[in-house]
Design an enzyme around this catalytic site. Structure first.
Site, PDB file in Angstrom:
ATOM      1  N   LYS A 134      21.348 -26.954 -15.839  1.00 20.28           N
ATOM      2  CA  LYS A 134      20.561 -26.984 -14.964  1.00 20.28           C
ATOM      3  C   LYS A 134      19.017 -27.233 -15.391  1.00 20.28           C
ATOM      4  CE  LYS A 134      18.924 -24.186 -10.974  1.00 20.28           C
ATOM      5  NZ  LYS A 134      18.999 -23.121  -9.973  1.00 20.28           N
TER       6      LYS A 134
ATOM      7  N   LYS B  81      22.500 -30.563 -12.945  1.00 19.36           N
ATOM      8  CA  LYS B  81      21.688 -30.495 -11.727  1.00 19.36           C
ATOM      9  C   LYS B  81      20.190 -30.543 -12.243  1.00 19.36           C
ATOM     10  CE  LYS B  81      19.834 -27.161  -8.629  1.00 19.36           C
ATOM     11  NZ  LYS B  81      19.957 -25.629  -8.065  1.00 19.36           N
TER      12      LYS B  81
HETATM   13  C1  PBG Z   1      18.879 -20.905  -7.361  1.00 19.58           C
HETATM   14  C2  PBG Z   1      19.079 -22.066  -6.820  1.00 19.58           C
HETATM   15  C3  PBG Z   1      18.154 -23.220  -6.857  1.00 19.58           C
HETATM   16  C4  PBG Z   1      18.738 -24.298  -6.306  1.00 19.58           C
HETATM   17  C5  PBG Z   1      20.233 -23.947  -6.241  1.00 19.58           C
HETATM   18  N1  PBG Z   1      20.187 -22.888  -6.500  1.00 19.58           N
HETATM   19  C6  PBG Z   1      16.541 -23.325  -6.913  1.00 19.58           C
HETATM   20  C7  PBG Z   1      15.911 -23.011  -8.145  1.00 19.58           C
HETATM   21  O1  PBG Z   1      16.518 -22.596  -9.306  1.00 19.58           O
HETATM   22  O2  PBG Z   1      14.772 -22.783  -8.230  1.00 19.58           O
HETATM   23  C8  PBG Z   1      17.986 -25.626  -5.936  1.00 19.58           C
HETATM   24  C9  PBG Z   1      18.772 -26.713  -5.097  1.00 19.58           C
HETATM   25  C10 PBG Z   1      18.187 -27.681  -4.512  1.00 19.58           C
HETATM   26  O3  PBG Z   1      16.954 -27.898  -4.817  1.00 19.58           O
HETATM   27  O4  PBG Z   1      18.563 -28.470  -3.638  1.00 19.58           O
HETATM   28  N2  PBG Z   1      18.929 -20.551  -8.594  1.00 19.58           N
END
Ligand code: PBG
Length: 323
Positions: A195, A248
């Site tokens: 991520k 991601k």
């Molecule tokens: C929370 C989380 C996030 C997303 C999914 N779970 C945001 C972040 O890490 O700030 C992002 C999903 C998206 O942008 O569609 N940890």
């Protein structure tokens, strides 16, 4: 002129379909949905048109219509009132938590629906970070027990797949052990493995009002410049017992999806995140691109790169226009 003519395999739609290398259908899609406490709420997210914060009473029929379209898996995210947020995300495992109650009700009502839940502190944290904050530092090991409590509460509510999205070190193993010790051996973990600290999460943070109150997430989410590091994250999550490894965002990271697919024998998934989808909605609203064709091509590309499943805000629309 060479006698090898690749165009012969493209001369007729039946032949093109016969030699098609990648399949894409509703069964590959996971639909992220925002849930809000209350009744009769269907609030459009300003930066993510076509996506809403739903109250449970209106979400239930929405889930039913998705199931009829062939969307079977839902990742539900709670929008938490500011007054319920604190430093330790205690509302995330509170007994009167509306999110946990909603999961219970959805599972009761739709046995065939697969429910994925998010494990991270940010929607519940007064600091807006995925881990515990002390003097501006995001603490790692001190965060793990909170994540484990959250995961167990979600499993108790009936979650089928737990999605740790926090990027703390060691959390997959910690959560796996906690789940197993509580009798939830059957609950899966789809780990947010690679991520990245991305600018593409903006609309999601708008939807949940979950942006960090100070600083950014670069000390725990990955540097977009790095690819080999994704192998290390994947190896750790694999060894710690993750069932699926997620990359991601998706579109700028197709090379990472392909790399993990080649190197790990478990399903690789991808999150086609909010900012990626928002760009498409915006261009389509202006009439600059063909929405259906662009959505299909994007999702197909993520599959072609190697993703088994794709989390995408386009899930319902795709199912609708391909039915
Ligand atoms: C929370 C989380 C996030 C997303 C999914 N779970 C945001 C972040 O890490 O700030 C992002 C999903 C998206 O942008 O569609 N940890």
């Amino acid at each position: 002129m060479n006698e090898i003519r690749p165009r012969r395999n493209r001369k007729h739609s039946a032949i093109r379909q016969m030699v098609e290398e990648t399949q894409l259908g509703s069964q590959h899609l996971i639909y992220p949905i925002f849930l809000k406490d209350g009744k009769n709420i269907k609030q459009e997210v300003a930066s993510l048109p076509n996506n809403f914060r739903w109250s449970l009473d209106l979400l239930l029929p929405e889930i039913e219509s998705c199931l009829e379209l062939g969307i079977k898996t839902f990742d539900i995210f709670p929008a938490i009132d500011e007054t319920l947020k604190d430093k330790v995300a205690s509302y995330s495992f509170a007994s009167d938590n509306f999110y946990l109650d909603a999961i219970r009700q959805i599972k009761e009502r739709f046995a065939e629906a697969i429910i994925m839940t998010d494990v991270a502190m940010d929607p519940y944290s007064s600091d807006g970070h995925d881990g515990l904050v002390e003097n501006g530092i995001i603490l790692n090991d001190e965060t793990l027990p909170i994540l484990a409590k959250m995961a167990i509460a979600q499993a108790q509510a009936g979650a089928d797949i737990i999605g740790p999205s926090d990027m703390m070190d060691g959390r997959v193993g910690f959560i796996r052990e906690a789940l197993d010790n509580s009798g939830f051996e059957e609950v899966s973990i789809m780990s947010y493995t690679a991520k990245y600290a991305s600018a593409f999460y903006g609309p999601f943070r708008d939807a949940l009002n979950s942006a960090p109150k100070m600083g950014d997430k670069k000390t725990y989410q990955m540097n977009p410049a790095n690819k080999r590091e994704a192998l290390l994250e994947a190896q750790l999550d694999f060894e710690e017992g993750a069932d699926m490894l997620m990359v991601k965002p998706a579109l700028c990271y197709l090379d990472v999806i392909a790399l993990l697919k080649e190197n790990f024998p478990i399903p690789i998934t991808a999150y086609n995140v909010s900012g990626e989808c928002a760009m498409v909605y915006a261009a389509a609203q202006k009439g600059w691109i063909d929405y259906q064709r662009v959505v299909s091509e994007m999702l197909l590309s993520i599959r072609r790169a190697g993703a088994s499943a794709i989390l995408t805000y386009f899930a319902k629309d795709f199912a609708q226009f391909t039915r």
